[in-house]
Design a protein around this motif. Sequence first.
Motif, mmCIF file in Angstrom:
data_model
loop_
_atom_site.group_PDB
_atom_site.id
_atom_site.type_symbol
_atom_site.label_atom_id
_atom_site.label_comp_id
_atom_site.label_asym_id
_atom_site.label_seq_id
_atom_site.Cartn_x
_atom_site.Cartn_y
_atom_site.Cartn_z
ATOM 1 N N ASN A 175 -48.492 44.543 -43.781
ATOM 2 C CA ASN A 175 -47.432 43.680 -44.291
ATOM 3 C C ASN A 175 -47.388 43.730 -45.819
ATOM 4 O O ASN A 175 -48.332 43.307 -46.487
ATOM 5 C CB ASN A 175 -47.671 42.235 -43.832
ATOM 6 N N ILE A 177 -45.298 42.060 -47.713
ATOM 7 C CA ILE A 177 -44.748 40.811 -48.257
ATOM 8 C C ILE A 177 -45.905 39.886 -48.618
ATOM 9 O O ILE A 177 -46.614 39.380 -47.740
ATOM 10 C CB ILE A 177 -43.808 40.142 -47.246
ATOM 11 N N GLN A 178 -46.093 39.658 -49.912
ATOM 12 C CA GLN A 178 -47.217 38.865 -50.401
ATOM 13 C C GLN A 178 -46.802 37.480 -50.875
ATOM 14 O O GLN A 178 -47.621 36.752 -51.453
ATOM 15 C CB GLN A 178 -47.908 39.607 -51.555
ATOM 16 N N VAL A 179 -45.541 37.099 -50.671
ATOM 17 C CA VAL A 179 -45.037 35.792 -51.082
ATOM 18 C C VAL A 179 -44.309 35.159 -49.905
ATOM 19 O O VAL A 179 -44.145 35.777 -48.855
ATOM 20 C CB VAL A 179 -44.095 35.920 -52.305
ATOM 21 N N ASP A 180 -43.861 33.907 -50.096
ATOM 22 C CA ASP A 180 -43.132 33.249 -49.022
ATOM 23 C C ASP A 180 -41.757 33.875 -48.840
ATOM 24 O O ASP A 180 -41.301 34.672 -49.667
ATOM 25 C CB ASP A 180 -43.006 31.745 -49.301
ATOM 26 N N LEU A 181 -41.092 33.513 -47.756
ATOM 27 C CA LEU A 181 -39.842 34.168 -47.369
ATOM 28 C C LEU A 181 -38.765 34.015 -48.435
ATOM 29 O O LEU A 181 -38.048 34.984 -48.750
ATOM 30 C CB LEU A 181 -39.348 33.586 -46.035
ATOM 31 N N PHE A 182 -38.630 32.848 -49.024
ATOM 32 C CA PHE A 182 -37.579 32.613 -50.017
ATOM 33 C C PHE A 182 -37.769 33.519 -51.232
ATOM 34 O O PHE A 182 -36.821 34.169 -51.696
ATOM 35 C CB PHE A 182 -37.587 31.146 -50.454
ATOM 36 N N LYS A 183 -38.997 33.597 -51.758
ATOM 37 C CA LYS A 183 -39.259 34.448 -52.922
ATOM 38 C C LYS A 183 -39.079 35.924 -52.579
ATOM 39 O O LYS A 183 -38.607 36.700 -53.421
ATOM 40 C CB LYS A 183 -40.672 34.196 -53.446
ATOM 41 N N ALA A 184 -39.442 36.299 -51.360
ATOM 42 C CA ALA A 184 -39.264 37.690 -50.952
ATOM 43 C C ALA A 184 -37.782 38.059 -50.901
ATOM 44 O O ALA A 184 -37.381 39.141 -51.341
ATOM 45 C CB ALA A 184 -39.919 37.917 -49.588
ATOM 46 N N THR A 238 -43.034 42.375 -52.746
ATOM 47 C CA THR A 238 -42.447 42.865 -51.489
ATOM 48 C C THR A 238 -42.485 44.382 -51.370
ATOM 49 O O THR A 238 -42.057 44.923 -50.353
ATOM 50 C CB THR A 238 -40.978 42.413 -51.382
ATOM 51 N N GLN A 275 -38.370 38.204 -39.882
ATOM 52 C CA GLN A 275 -38.770 38.160 -41.284
ATOM 53 C C GLN A 275 -38.401 39.445 -42.020
ATOM 54 O O GLN A 275 -37.814 39.409 -43.104
ATOM 55 C CB GLN A 275 -40.279 37.914 -41.389
#
Length: 307
Positions: free
Chosen positions: A157, A159-166, A211, A234
């Motif tokens: 994966n 994606i190292q941040v939450d969904l909104f920041k990604a 991301t 996601q």
Amino acid sequence: MSPLLGLRPELQDTCTSLGLMLSVVLLIGLARVVARQQLHRPVAHAFVLEFLATFQLCCCTHELQLLSEQHPAHPTWTLTLVYFFSLVHGLTLVGTSSNPCGVMMQMMLGGMSPETGAVRLLAQLVSALCGRYCTSALWNLGLTQYHVSERSFACKNPIQVDLFKAVITEAVCSFLFHSALLHFQEVRTKLRIHLLAALITFLVYAGGSLTGAVFNPALALSLHFMCFDEAFPQFFIVYWLAPSLGILLMILMFSFSFHGCITTIQLIKGINTVTKTQTNIQDSPAGCDKDFITSYGKHWLHWIHQC
């Protein structure tokens, strides 16, 4: 391989990976030449060229990602390779986008018919999957110590941040890249390629740790296919919807900006007609100069009529 025997194993593997990527570029270049000579139907021509371009991009990016993981302590080396291969792609893949967002942008601006756009999108998605499995087949040959097929079928994966920041990261990257793509149309080709390569390198540096800074749905599908299978909602939102949102925001912003420039200039001309004075185009507000209108009029006229 004999000239490489005197090098350390790590350097041998790096040189082998670079040679593999350059070989892909040369083979794709040869295939593009043959396709241009043999294919005369527009639909087949567009499909094959887009397929080859996306295949080259995906294969090289798989190998670049692998190299970056082998040299995490030397990000400068990775960014140098990103810049170099961005130049290579810009020079060798002229006339193709290799990115569904680029095709969407051209269709919404009226520069491409829906039929041609659908053909190009299909070619990109099919090529993305073919590039993934061909890369896996090459890794099965064991040309380097880190060429293992199991790696390509594992989901790592990015994606190292939450969904909104990604979502914001991918949308902003897509917005900036495609905005620059339009702005640099009037720049000389050699300079434009360097500017775009520098921008891509900067975006990878800024968003790579968040991301991966892919901003290309087809490339994301090729790189993270197993992750799409395991966490489809996601990854669909981050790597497909977010770049598309960046494109839509760019088109809306520039279309309204251009429409405002036209309205303001028409108002100034109307006032000067009443007072029987001549209007100079430099009297218009900042950002609405004649060069702006000449450069972007053909891109936005179709869209403005629909607004």
